[in-house]
Design an enzyme around this catalytic site. Sequence first.
Site, PDB file in Angstrom:
ATOM      1  N   GLU A  16       2.123 -10.965  -6.132  1.00 53.52           N
ATOM      2  CA  GLU A  16       1.824 -11.008  -4.693  1.00 53.52           C
ATOM      3  C   GLU A  16       0.927 -12.199  -4.375  1.00 53.52           C
ATOM      4  O   GLU A  16      -0.034 -12.461  -5.095  1.00 53.52           O
ATOM      5  CB  GLU A  16       1.115  -9.710  -4.281  1.00 53.52           C
ATOM      6  CG  GLU A  16       0.727  -9.705  -2.807  1.00 53.52           C
ATOM      7  CD  GLU A  16      -0.053  -8.460  -2.404  1.00 53.52           C
ATOM      8  OE1 GLU A  16       0.538  -7.372  -2.397  1.00 53.52           O
ATOM      9  OE2 GLU A  16      -1.253  -8.596  -2.087  1.00 53.52           O
ATOM     10  N   LYS A 163       9.016   8.266   4.952  1.00 49.64           N
ATOM     11  CA  LYS A 163       9.345   6.828   4.915  1.00 49.64           C
ATOM     12  C   LYS A 163      10.595   6.574   4.069  1.00 49.64           C
ATOM     13  O   LYS A 163      11.426   5.745   4.404  1.00 49.64           O
ATOM     14  CB  LYS A 163       8.171   6.010   4.342  1.00 49.64           C
ATOM     15  CG  LYS A 163       6.947   5.972   5.257  1.00 49.64           C
ATOM     16  CD  LYS A 163       5.946   4.893   4.871  1.00 49.64           C
ATOM     17  CE  LYS A 163       5.088   5.218   3.683  1.00 49.64           C
ATOM     18  NZ  LYS A 163       3.962   4.285   3.507  1.00 49.64           N
TER      19      LYS A 163
HETATM   20  P1  FAD Z   1       1.404   4.461   6.610  1.00 53.18           P
HETATM   21  O1  FAD Z   1       2.552   4.867   5.766  1.00 53.18           O
HETATM   22  O2  FAD Z   1       1.648   4.315   8.064  1.00 53.18           O
HETATM   23  O3  FAD Z   1       0.247   5.544   6.376  1.00 53.18           O
HETATM   24  C1  FAD Z   1      -1.061   5.338   6.900  1.00 53.18           C
HETATM   25  C2  FAD Z   1      -1.759   6.708   6.989  1.00 53.18           C
HETATM   26  O4  FAD Z   1      -1.105   7.506   7.987  1.00 53.18           O
HETATM   27  C3  FAD Z   1      -1.686   7.527   5.704  1.00 53.18           C
HETATM   28  O5  FAD Z   1      -2.879   8.253   5.610  1.00 53.18           O
HETATM   29  C4  FAD Z   1      -0.513   8.456   5.921  1.00 53.18           C
HETATM   30  O6  FAD Z   1      -0.585   9.645   5.159  1.00 53.18           O
HETATM   31  C5  FAD Z   1      -0.627   8.729   7.415  1.00 53.18           C
HETATM   32  N1  FAD Z   1       0.652   9.002   8.064  1.00 53.18           N
HETATM   33  C6  FAD Z   1       1.801   8.308   7.929  1.00 53.18           C
HETATM   34  N2  FAD Z   1       2.755   8.836   8.712  1.00 53.18           N
HETATM   35  C7  FAD Z   1       2.198   9.887   9.361  1.00 53.18           C
HETATM   36  C8  FAD Z   1       2.637  10.841  10.333  1.00 53.18           C
HETATM   37  N3  FAD Z   1       3.889  10.770  10.812  1.00 53.18           N
HETATM   38  N4  FAD Z   1       1.778  11.780  10.781  1.00 53.18           N
HETATM   39  C9  FAD Z   1       0.491  11.830  10.316  1.00 53.18           C
HETATM   40  N5  FAD Z   1       0.006  10.949   9.407  1.00 53.18           N
HETATM   41  C10 FAD Z   1       0.841   9.996   8.950  1.00 53.18           C
HETATM   42  N6  FAD Z   1      -2.109  -4.586   4.530  1.00 53.18           N
HETATM   43  C11 FAD Z   1      -1.972  -5.668   5.337  1.00 53.18           C
HETATM   44  O7  FAD Z   1      -2.622  -5.743   6.384  1.00 53.18           O
HETATM   45  N7  FAD Z   1      -1.117  -6.696   4.999  1.00 53.18           N
HETATM   46  C12 FAD Z   1      -0.361  -6.669   3.862  1.00 53.18           C
HETATM   47  O8  FAD Z   1       0.400  -7.590   3.594  1.00 53.18           O
HETATM   48  C13 FAD Z   1      -0.505  -5.543   2.978  1.00 53.18           C
HETATM   49  N8  FAD Z   1       0.196  -5.457   1.819  1.00 53.18           N
HETATM   50  C14 FAD Z   1       0.112  -4.315   1.048  1.00 53.18           C
HETATM   51  C15 FAD Z   1       0.890  -4.204  -0.106  1.00 53.18           C
HETATM   52  C16 FAD Z   1       0.848  -3.054  -0.882  1.00 53.18           C
HETATM   53  C17 FAD Z   1       1.706  -2.956  -2.125  1.00 53.18           C
HETATM   54  C18 FAD Z   1      -0.009  -1.969  -0.515  1.00 53.18           C
HETATM   55  C19 FAD Z   1      -0.068  -0.724  -1.338  1.00 53.18           C
HETATM   56  C20 FAD Z   1      -0.804  -2.074   0.623  1.00 53.18           C
HETATM   57  C21 FAD Z   1      -0.746  -3.236   1.424  1.00 53.18           C
HETATM   58  N9  FAD Z   1      -1.512  -3.378   2.564  1.00 53.18           N
HETATM   59  C22 FAD Z   1      -1.397  -4.493   3.370  1.00 53.18           C
HETATM   60  C23 FAD Z   1      -2.473  -2.329   2.933  1.00 53.18           C
HETATM   61  C24 FAD Z   1      -1.837  -1.214   3.782  1.00 53.18           C
HETATM   62  O9  FAD Z   1      -1.357  -1.744   4.991  1.00 53.18           O
HETATM   63  C25 FAD Z   1      -2.932  -0.174   4.017  1.00 53.18           C
HETATM   64  O10 FAD Z   1      -3.162   0.532   2.818  1.00 53.18           O
HETATM   65  C26 FAD Z   1      -2.733   0.748   5.186  1.00 53.18           C
HETATM   66  O11 FAD Z   1      -3.980   1.385   5.462  1.00 53.18           O
HETATM   67  C27 FAD Z   1      -1.681   1.826   4.951  1.00 53.18           C
HETATM   68  O12 FAD Z   1      -0.440   1.304   4.946  1.00 53.18           O
HETATM   69  P2  FAD Z   1       0.876   2.202   4.782  1.00 53.18           P
HETATM   70  O13 FAD Z   1       2.013   1.298   4.999  1.00 53.18           O
HETATM   71  O14 FAD Z   1       0.814   3.036   3.584  1.00 53.18           O
HETATM   72  O15 FAD Z   1       0.703   3.149   6.105  1.00 53.18           O
END
Ligand code: FAD
Length: 291
Positions: A16, A163
């Site tokens: 990354e 998801k």
């Molecule tokens: P989501 O899947 O939306 O989840 C976020 C929270 O909401 C979780 O607690 C989940 O349980 C909850 N949730 C989800 N859906 C629901 C629902 N329908 N109802 C109630 N609760 C729900 N961040 C950046 O800004 N830029 C990047 O390029 C980046 N790259 C990353 C790469 C990797 C491999 C990883 C692991 C993380 C990365 N991140 C990045 C960080 C990431 O965006 C954060 O960890 C963020 O806080 C959560 O992202 P997510 O996509 O898992 O969110």
Amino acid sequence: MKITDILKKKKTFSFEFFPPKDEKGLEELSTTIRELSALNPDFVSVTDSDRGSSKYRHLALSKVIKDKTGLNPMLHLTCVNNTRKEITSALENAEELGIENILALRGDMGNFENPGNSDFSRAEDLVRIIGRTGRFCVGVAGHPEKHPEAATLQEDVENLKRKTDLGGEFIITQLFFDNEAFFAYRDLIRAEGITVPLVAGIMPVTNLKNFERLLLKTGAIRIPKSLREIMENHKNDKEAFLKESLAFSAGQCLELLKNGVEAIHFFTFNKSAAAKTIFKELLQARKEPGF
Ligand code: FAD
């Protein structure tokens, strides 16, 4: 090539990168990419962490990587700081550039002064939109030790299931150091009926101060006793710390690979030395029987 197609054939290794902020960062990244491309990664990824006029630099960097090195870039796309129109435009550009893989994320709130400038609040919203294009292989993030905002790991995994049901075709995990936590997570998501490939996110610890800052974002991440001892014993000796810490990471990767892990994604922080050192160990181990 789509990451799911690569994963059907072999275990994958990937790196990354993030778009650098200045000339010095760009020079450093150019060297890093040159050195790491020699290791033949199966894909590389480019984070989405800019705002304002520089917000599409991840697309530009992906293009340069693709054109100059022939590597397979995966674009990160976040809900945070992107409107529906901006997401649509990023997807059109990505398609034009020949990018085939996108990691759909909610985004780090802490990266932005005003994360309110978004039409979406969950990664699942992006998965749905990207899926509708029918053009990309979509990955999603997983959190082996629970996303900090989720009440329980079970609830977080149920959200992960949504998801993947909506079209997430592989999962890349948040960093972790305790393999037992990863194995337990793998069992848990499989028991929930999530069958897509699980890519382990690995972060070699090269700098203690940055590491402590990062843990504030990721939430509680278990630190095994052996790593804790390395941190304690070498907190005033950067060189000794680095040597031991990289040996820990290499050992962590080896154990994962020996236990059926299909893919490892390295968070490089745009530096090559740690990944190169760990890779050397892994290539050596590949020659051992039973690996
Ligand atoms: P989501 O899947 O939306 O989840 C976020 C929270 O909401 C979780 O607690 C989940 O349980 C909850 N949730 C989800 N859906 C629901 C629902 N329908 N109802 C109630 N609760 C729900 N961040 C950046 O800004 N830029 C990047 O390029 C980046 N790259 C990353 C790469 C990797 C491999 C990883 C692991 C993380 C990365 N991140 C990045 C960080 C990431 O965006 C954060 O960890 C963020 O806080 C959560 O992202 P997510 O996509 O898992 O969110």
